[in-house]
Design an enzyme around this catalytic site. Structure first.
Site, PDB file in Angstrom:
ATOM      1  N   HIS A 101     -69.304 111.616  -5.863  1.00 16.99           N
ATOM      2  CA  HIS A 101     -70.078 110.714  -5.014  1.00 16.99           C
ATOM      3  C   HIS A 101     -69.378 110.434  -3.685  1.00 16.99           C
ATOM      4  O   HIS A 101     -70.038 110.159  -2.676  1.00 16.99           O
ATOM      5  CB  HIS A 101     -70.371 109.418  -5.756  1.00 16.99           C
ATOM      6  CG  HIS A 101     -71.456 109.556  -6.778  1.00 16.99           C
ATOM      7  ND1 HIS A 101     -72.364 108.557  -7.041  1.00 16.99           N
ATOM      8  CD2 HIS A 101     -71.794 110.592  -7.588  1.00 16.99           C
ATOM      9  CE1 HIS A 101     -73.211 108.964  -7.968  1.00 16.99           C
ATOM     10  NE2 HIS A 101     -72.868 110.198  -8.323  1.00 16.99           N
ATOM     11  N   HIS A 287     -72.644 117.836 -15.417  1.00 11.91           N
ATOM     12  CA  HIS A 287     -73.243 117.207 -16.598  1.00 11.91           C
ATOM     13  C   HIS A 287     -72.706 117.773 -17.904  1.00 11.91           C
ATOM     14  O   HIS A 287     -73.196 117.411 -18.978  1.00 11.91           O
ATOM     15  CB  HIS A 287     -74.768 117.330 -16.533  1.00 11.91           C
ATOM     16  CG  HIS A 287     -75.365 116.465 -15.470  1.00 11.91           C
ATOM     17  ND1 HIS A 287     -76.721 116.382 -15.245  1.00 11.91           N
ATOM     18  CD2 HIS A 287     -74.793 115.636 -14.562  1.00 11.91           C
ATOM     19  CE1 HIS A 287     -76.952 115.548 -14.239  1.00 11.91           C
ATOM     20  NE2 HIS A 287     -75.789 115.085 -13.814  1.00 11.91           N
TER      21      HIS A 287
END
Length: 760
Positions: A101, A287
């Protein structure tokens, strides 16, 4: 709106309010005059704000025991704390998210965002809901930062921790380069979307220029988060909604549409320079680890860090349920893990995504997510409660990879060849966390890969002896005797150097990419004239290099810049001022094969006030002078530098289309202060030619005769209060010599912006 200042004598002068506020509130001036050009944005990150302004970070970083640093980080990643327990006893997944992020704010359109300044520490990024609980990740890292102090920036620590997290979970990373220098304040020049600084929505959506050849004006979409509204963002912003890193995991409008999610994924990842394979690799690779958190209703969660009470000491999103963490954690509202082993690198994410059918369901907070419809699907362990298992989880943005035909094919390739997938993820992750750092020569540390990658804009290393003072003077004489005009020489050098942007350290004169596709054909570079200049300079280069003994040579990159310097000295001399324009040789020429044409096209301006270029076909609503300010900021110019540079370029006849807008002189090509003298004179009236107020006639007040023409990017230096004060300095009777010398200095600054090899 009331434009009168408050008059109540009993009112505290530091009382925060939307109008008339002080520290911590929206500036009074901008509320009263919202169309004012914010020239002060050029003066951010002043040395006074930096406690390490005299610190040699490169030297200090080199002294770090890098292996010990990584060992310290890896030990911390499995040392769970009572105040914020690690999922599965491993902080690795949440640190990957933190690093992702931090880097994922990067956008290719203007090079802003990214991890290289540690901006995740400041508003608004630190308080975006998509960054929920990243404040905890940085606080967990404080003991490492405290130990290494100034020798390790937060920006380097956050990204290196992401690498270490991948490695402790069995993944082989591609490499790491340090050298990120922390900022000490939020970047107020970055437009993140249609919201006020404090996150309140506004009604008018601004249209900003996107890709050089297109403009995407997208509609407002409301995302279903209780008590909050998020906007679909316009190009070139690298997210589909405000306060997101990429896309809403529940799909557009939080409606659970995988096809719509695939569309948004492709658009947002492309805006940060990722192709389809890199996009799938990042999603599928990321993920493979960790889980999502959604155990408590978002309307119960406390405010983000910037709005948290003072006793929270910078931590936001306080959770009143249970312990407030562990099995009660709330982040994005989706609950569960993608894999049966969330702390181990494997291919089970893709295996399960394609092996099983998935049906839509709801999280405990009513967010849309997906679960396997097959009863024999594997389970995933609870992150904190031993012996408890849960169904696997997928987000709508995961299902998107399965339903989109292109993404589907890439996923199948990754499923068939796990080694290929591992390498693709390693390379995509490396690109993600290094994309905004500029050339590889800026990287620090022992883990820099030897391989040059096309997105790093490679330039061959210097392989010859550079020219000396005698050679430079000889070459200047040859250039000026060649018959190339002053204007053409200046234009070629400016076209090369002004492509630089400080945000991601791309572009610039080094490499001489102005000779190559796509830059040589950009219309604002005067392609036909540029070709003639380059042809003449190439002949001078060939003649000089062929007559030198040893390894002494002049590159085209150096010669293009030197031509501009010689032209400016002549233009100054013609104005009666003697000035020596600095020149530092050592640039190299790159090749077409080392140039990513598609990615370099993003450096093409849609509006460039330096050359009075404004692409009307784009159809944006932002005033040209605002985009002009943005370009000045990308070149790290101060207000005086911006002003004198424009005045000099106008005198040197640099308009892209050879128009005379802003050329307030009868001596074009001579470095006079005529631009400023006319701009500040009351002998003229300034009349728009139509109600669009984009072009203006400058008319003699007595006769009404049109003497000159101008654009908004000319008149702003006389209409804006701050810029006018500077213009008056150069427009005074004693201003011409000052202007010439200041112009030469800022010209050299722009020519040297990409000379990282000499510490420029």
């Amino acid at each position: 709106m009331n434009n009168n200042p408050p008059t109540n004598p009993a009112q505290c002068p530091f009382r925060g309010s939307r109008i008339g506020g002080a520290l911590g509130s929206k500036p009074q001036t901008d509320d009263w005059w919202p169309n004012r050009l914010q020239v002060e944005l050029l003066h951010q990150n002043l040395p006074q704000a930096n406690p390490l302004r005299d610190f040699d970070y490169k030297g200090a970083f080199a002294k770090i025991d890098f292996e010990q640093l990584k060992s310290d980080i890896k030990a911390l990643l499995t040392d769970s704390k009572d105040w914020w327990p690690a999922d599965y006893g491993n902080y690795g997944p949440q640190m990957i998210r933190m690093a992702w992020h931090a880097a994922g704010t990067y956008r290719i359109a203007d090079g802003r965002g990214g991890a290289s300044q540690g901006m995740q520490r400041f508003a608004p990024i630190n308080s975006w809901w998509d960054n929920g609980n990243t404040d905890k990740s940085r606080r967990l890292l404080w003991p490492i930062k405290q130990k290494y102090g100034a020798a390790l920036s937060w920006a380097d620590l956050m990204t290196l921790t992401g690498n270490c997290a991948l490695e402790i979970m069995g993944f082989k990373t591609f490499g790491f380069g340090g050298g990120r220098i922390d900022a000490w304040e939020a970047d107020r020049a970055i437009y993140w979307g249609p919201e006020f600084w404090n996150g309140d929505p506004i009604d008018d959506i601004k249209e900003y220029p996107g890709h050089p050849d297109e403009m995407v004006t997208r509609t407002i979409r409301w995302v279903g988060k209780p008590n909050e509204e998020y906007y679909d963002l316009e190009n070139p912003l690298a997210a589909s909604h405000q306060a997101l890193i990429y896309v809403n995991p529940e799909g557009p409008n939080a409606e659970g549409d995988p096809h719509g999610s695939a569309r948004d994924i492709r658009e947002t990842f492309a805006r940060m320079g990722m192709n389809d394979e890199e996009t799938v690799a990042l999603i599928a690779g990321g993920h493979a680890f960790g889980k999502s958190h959604g155990m408590v209703s978002p309307d119960k969660i406390g405010p983000a860090p910037e709005a948290a009470p003072i006793q929270a000491m910078g931590l936001g999103w306080q959770n009143p349920e249970g312990t407030g963490f562990a099995q009660y954690t709330m982040t994005n509202g989706i609950e569960g893990s993608w894999t049966p082993n969330p702390t181990q690198w494997d291919n089970s994410y893709l295996t399960n995504l394609f092996k099983y059918d998935w049906e839509q369901t709801k999280s405990p907070t009513d967010a849309i997510q997906w679960k396997p419809s097959n009863p024999d699907a594997p389970k995933t362990p609870d992150a904190h409660q031993p012996g408890v298992e849960h169904p696997l989880m997928m987000m709508t943005s995961d299902i998107a990879l399965k339903v989109d035909p292109v993404y589907h094919e890439i996923c199948q390739h990754f499923l068939d060849d796990f080694d290929y997938f591992s390498d693709a993820f390693a390379r995509a992750w490396y690109k993600l966390i290094h994309r905004d750092m500029g050339p590889k020569t800026r990287y620090l540390g022992p883990e820099i890969p030897a391989e040059d990658l096309i997105w790093q804009d490679p330039i061959p290393a210097l392989d010859h002896e550079v020219v000396d003072v005698a050679d430079i003077n000889f070459l200047k004489d040859k250039i000026l005797a060649s018959g190339i005009s002053v204007s053409a020489l200046v234009s070629a050098a400016w076209s090369a150097a002004s492509s630089h942007r400080h945000s991601d350290k791309r572009g610039g004169a080094n490499g001489a990419r102005v000779r190559l596709n796509p830059q040589k054909d950009w219309e604002m570079n005067r392609p036909q004239e540029l070709g003639e200049v380059l042809s003449t300079l190439e002949a001078i280069q060939a003649d000089f290099n062929s007559t030198q003994s040893g390894s002494k040579k002049i590159s085209m990159a150096d010669l293009i810049v030197l031509g501009g310097c010689a032209a400016i000295e002549k233009a100054a001399q013609d104005a009666g001022v003697s000035v020596a324009v600095p020149f530092t040789p050592g640039r190299m020429d790159t090749t077409q094969e080392l140039t990513d044409v598609e990615m370099f096209n993003w450096l093409k301006p849609v509006s460039d006030g330096f050359r009075n270029y404004h692409n009307e076909a784009v159809g944006y609503k932002v005033k040209p002078e605002r985009i002009f300010l943005d370009r000045a900021q990308l070149l790290t110019l101060t207000a005086p530098e911006w002003t004198v540079l424009v005045g000099g370029l106008r005198a040197l006849d640099q308009n892209w289309d050879y128009s005379k807008h802003g050329s307030f002189t009868d001596r074009p090509g001579v470095l006079t202060n005529d631009f400023f003298r006319v701009l500040t004179s009351m002998d003229y009236e300034w009349k728009p030619i139509d109600n669009r107020e984009m072009l203006f006639n400058i008319c003699d007040r007595k006769t009404g005769e049109t003497k000159f023409t101008a654009t908004r990017c000319d008149l702003i230096f006389g209409s804006n209060a701050e810029l006018r004060q500077i213009a008056e300095v150069y427009g005074a009777d004693d201003g011409n010599e000052r202007m010439v010398k200041d112009f030469a200095a800022v010209w050299n600054k722009v020519m040297m912006l990409d000379r990282f090899d000499v510490g420029a």
